[in-house]
Write a protein that holds these residues in place. Structure first.
Motif, PDB file in Angstrom:
ATOM      1  N   ALA A  24       0.840  -1.207   0.000  1.00 39.72           N
ATOM      2  CA  ALA A  24       0.000   0.000   0.000  1.00 39.72           C
ATOM      3  C   ALA A  24       0.868   1.247   0.000  1.00 39.72           C
ATOM      4  O   ALA A  24       0.576   2.220  -0.714  1.00 39.72           O
ATOM      5  N   ARG A  25       1.918   1.228   0.784  1.00 37.43           N
ATOM      6  CA  ARG A  25       2.815   2.387   0.813  1.00 37.43           C
ATOM      7  C   ARG A  25       3.621   2.487  -0.486  1.00 37.43           C
ATOM      8  O   ARG A  25       3.948   3.593  -0.931  1.00 37.43           O
ATOM      9  N   PHE A  26       3.968   1.352  -1.089  1.00 43.12           N
ATOM     10  CA  PHE A  26       4.657   1.370  -2.379  1.00 43.12           C
ATOM     11  C   PHE A  26       3.824   2.114  -3.422  1.00 43.12           C
ATOM     12  O   PHE A  26       4.355   2.903  -4.216  1.00 43.12           O
ATOM     13  N   GLU A  27       2.532   1.890  -3.414  1.00 46.48           N
ATOM     14  CA  GLU A  27       1.649   2.477  -4.420  1.00 46.48           C
ATOM     15  C   GLU A  27       1.116   3.850  -4.022  1.00 46.48           C
ATOM     16  O   GLU A  27       0.485   4.519  -4.849  1.00 46.48           O
ATOM     17  N   ALA A  28       1.359   4.298  -2.811  1.00 43.46           N
ATOM     18  CA  ALA A  28       0.817   5.577  -2.325  1.00 43.46           C
ATOM     19  C   ALA A  28       1.654   6.737  -2.854  1.00 43.46           C
ATOM     20  O   ALA A  28       2.375   7.407  -2.102  1.00 43.46           O
ATOM     21  N   LYS A  29       1.557   6.975  -4.152  1.00 46.98           N
ATOM     22  CA  LYS A  29       2.358   7.998  -4.807  1.00 46.98           C
ATOM     23  C   LYS A  29       1.483   9.074  -5.456  1.00 46.98           C
ATOM     24  O   LYS A  29       1.845   9.654  -6.497  1.00 46.98           O
ATOM     25  N   GLY A  30       0.344   9.359  -4.836  1.00 45.50           N
ATOM     26  CA  GLY A  30      -0.500  10.451  -5.312  1.00 45.50           C
ATOM     27  C   GLY A  30      -0.933  10.277  -6.755  1.00 45.50           C
ATOM     28  O   GLY A  30      -1.456   9.227  -7.134  1.00 45.50           O
ATOM     29  N   ARG A  31      -0.671  11.268  -7.568  1.00 49.96           N
ATOM     30  CA  ARG A  31      -1.086  11.218  -8.974  1.00 49.96           C
ATOM     31  C   ARG A  31      -0.381  10.121  -9.760  1.00 49.96           C
ATOM     32  O   ARG A  31      -0.821   9.765 -10.856  1.00 49.96           O
ATOM     33  N   PHE A  32       0.713   9.594  -9.205  1.00 56.08           N
ATOM     34  CA  PHE A  32       1.455   8.549  -9.913  1.00 56.08           C
ATOM     35  C   PHE A  32       1.205   7.151  -9.334  1.00 56.08           C
ATOM     36  O   PHE A  32       1.983   6.230  -9.560  1.00 56.08           O
ATOM     37  N   LYS A  33       0.092   7.022  -8.610  1.00 55.97           N
ATOM     38  CA  LYS A  33      -0.282   5.710  -8.080  1.00 55.97           C
ATOM     39  C   LYS A  33      -0.408   4.684  -9.204  1.00 55.97           C
ATOM     40  O   LYS A  33       0.110   3.566  -9.098  1.00 55.97           O
ATOM     41  N   ASP A  34      -1.082   5.052 -10.295  1.00 59.86           N
ATOM     42  CA  ASP A  34      -1.273   4.110 -11.402  1.00 59.86           C
ATOM     43  C   ASP A  34       0.054   3.779 -12.085  1.00 59.86           C
ATOM     44  O   ASP A  34       0.221   2.675 -12.631  1.00 59.86           O
ATOM     45  N   TYR A  35       0.992   4.717 -12.054  1.00 60.43           N
ATOM     46  CA  TYR A  35       2.304   4.496 -12.681  1.00 60.43           C
ATOM     47  C   TYR A  35       3.049   3.354 -12.002  1.00 60.43           C
ATOM     48  O   TYR A  35       3.659   2.505 -12.666  1.00 60.43           O
ATOM     49  N   VAL A  36       3.003   3.332 -10.658  1.00 57.83           N
ATOM     50  CA  VAL A  36       3.753   2.305  -9.933  1.00 57.83           C
ATOM     51  C   VAL A  36       2.931   1.040  -9.687  1.00 57.83           C
ATOM     52  O   VAL A  36       3.503  -0.008  -9.339  1.00 57.83           O
TER      53      VAL A  36
END
Length: 317
Positions: free
Chosen positions: A277-289
């Motif tokens: 969850a923290r790996f993907e918690a990248k705001g606007r770039f959630k879908d990117y990661v």
């Protein structure tokens, strides 16, 4: 009979192996302190196989490799790569940093030698990130080149620790007060587990009687200490955030791998934690990661395997 060899050289032990049809064999471990020089111990290994003529080798060493002169960080060995090659009568000798060897290992590991945490699918031939909490924090990126994989050097373990939630902020304040600077290595390492434990105790106003990472980890895994469970849970979250940052840094669609000696000890705990969850918690770039896979390396011989992968790619003799 001719053969090639590889070595994983740490501060305490050196492990050597032969390569036979692309596989490691005859793995042996020696105490570095028992030998005056690295050449001496390698010759002892060679002497155990008198029927073999060793022609090439690759050493993964736990120290910087920036010139011909190698000075080990945690033992007394010093050597010249050129002189060692001549002394061992080799036609080729590669010497790489031990974490560079870990990075090259990920290019050849199969599904039985790693555990995937969360979703995502690796894209062949794309950039890869590798990091490893252990005594310190090693970080490497791999990128494809016309000559095979290229490991990008750096000191990513010493970047600033980036706080995400309130507990992270407490850890940041604790480390800043203690050291004047909060680096990623002071959180993601053996001593980092102790720092997280102490910081959470201070934040919650409770006592922190333990002072060894192994004891904290053991108490967390057997659920005998709530503070220890909270420590390992936060450690897993921080790993996830850092892994996501590495994925963003170089667009690592080939995956992000965790090596080192700590994470494989509690793979199931990390898998069930907030790591992904923290790996993907990248705001606007959630879908990117979100499509980038994350793995824990479980193969104990990954240092030797990486040295072999580097030798196979670079030894043309």
């Amino acid at each position: 009979m001719s053969a090639q060899f590889v070595a994983d050289v740490g501060g305490t032990n050196i492990r050597l192996a032969q390569i036979d049809n692309g596989q490691l064999c005859h793995i042996k471990k020696y105490l570095c302190a028992d030998y005056q020089t690295i050449a001496e111990v390698i010759k002892v290994y060679f002497a155990e196989f008198p029927e073999v003529k060793f022609t090439a080798g690759c050493l993964g060493v736990a120290c910087p490799v920036t010139s011909d002169a190698i000075t080990m960080t945690n033992n007394s060995w010093k050597f010249s790569i050129v002189e060692l090659q001549a002394d061992l009568e080799l036609t080729w000798l590669g010497v790489i940093n031990d974490f560079t060897a870990v990075a090259y290992a990920v290019t050849v590991l199969d599904n039985n030698q790693k555990v995937q945490i969360g979703p995502g699918k690796a894209v062949d031939g794309e950039n890869i990130a590798v990091f490893g909490p252990g005594t310190g924090l090693g970080v490497k990126h791999l990128t494809p080149s016309t000559n095979g994989w290229l490991a990008l050097d750096g000191e990513g373990g010493h970047v600033d620790f980036a706080a995400v939630d309130d507990i992270d902020v407490a850890i940041l304040k604790f480390l800043t007060n203690k050291f004047g600077h909060a680096s990623a290595e002071e959180v993601m390492s053996g001593r980092g587990i102790v720092h997280i434990y102490q910081a959470i105790a201070e934040y919650k106003g409770v006592t922190a009687p333990l002072d060894e990472a192994a004891d904290i980890t053991e108490s967390a895994l057997n659920s005998s200490c709530d503070l220890c469970v909270a420590t390992l849970a936060q450690f897993s979250r921080v790993l996830g955030s850092f892994a996501g940052n590495l994925a963003l840094n170089l667009g690592t669609r080939g995956g992000v791998y965790i090596g080192g000696g700590i994470a494989p000890r509690f793979t199931d705990f990390i898998s069930e934690s907030d790591f992904r969850a923290r790996f993907e918690a990248k705001g606007r770039f959630k879908d990117y990661v979100a499509d980038i896979p994350t793995y824990i390396i479980t193969e104990p011989d990954h240092g030797l395997i990486g040295a072999m992968a580097y030798l196979n790619q670079n030894c043309k003799g």
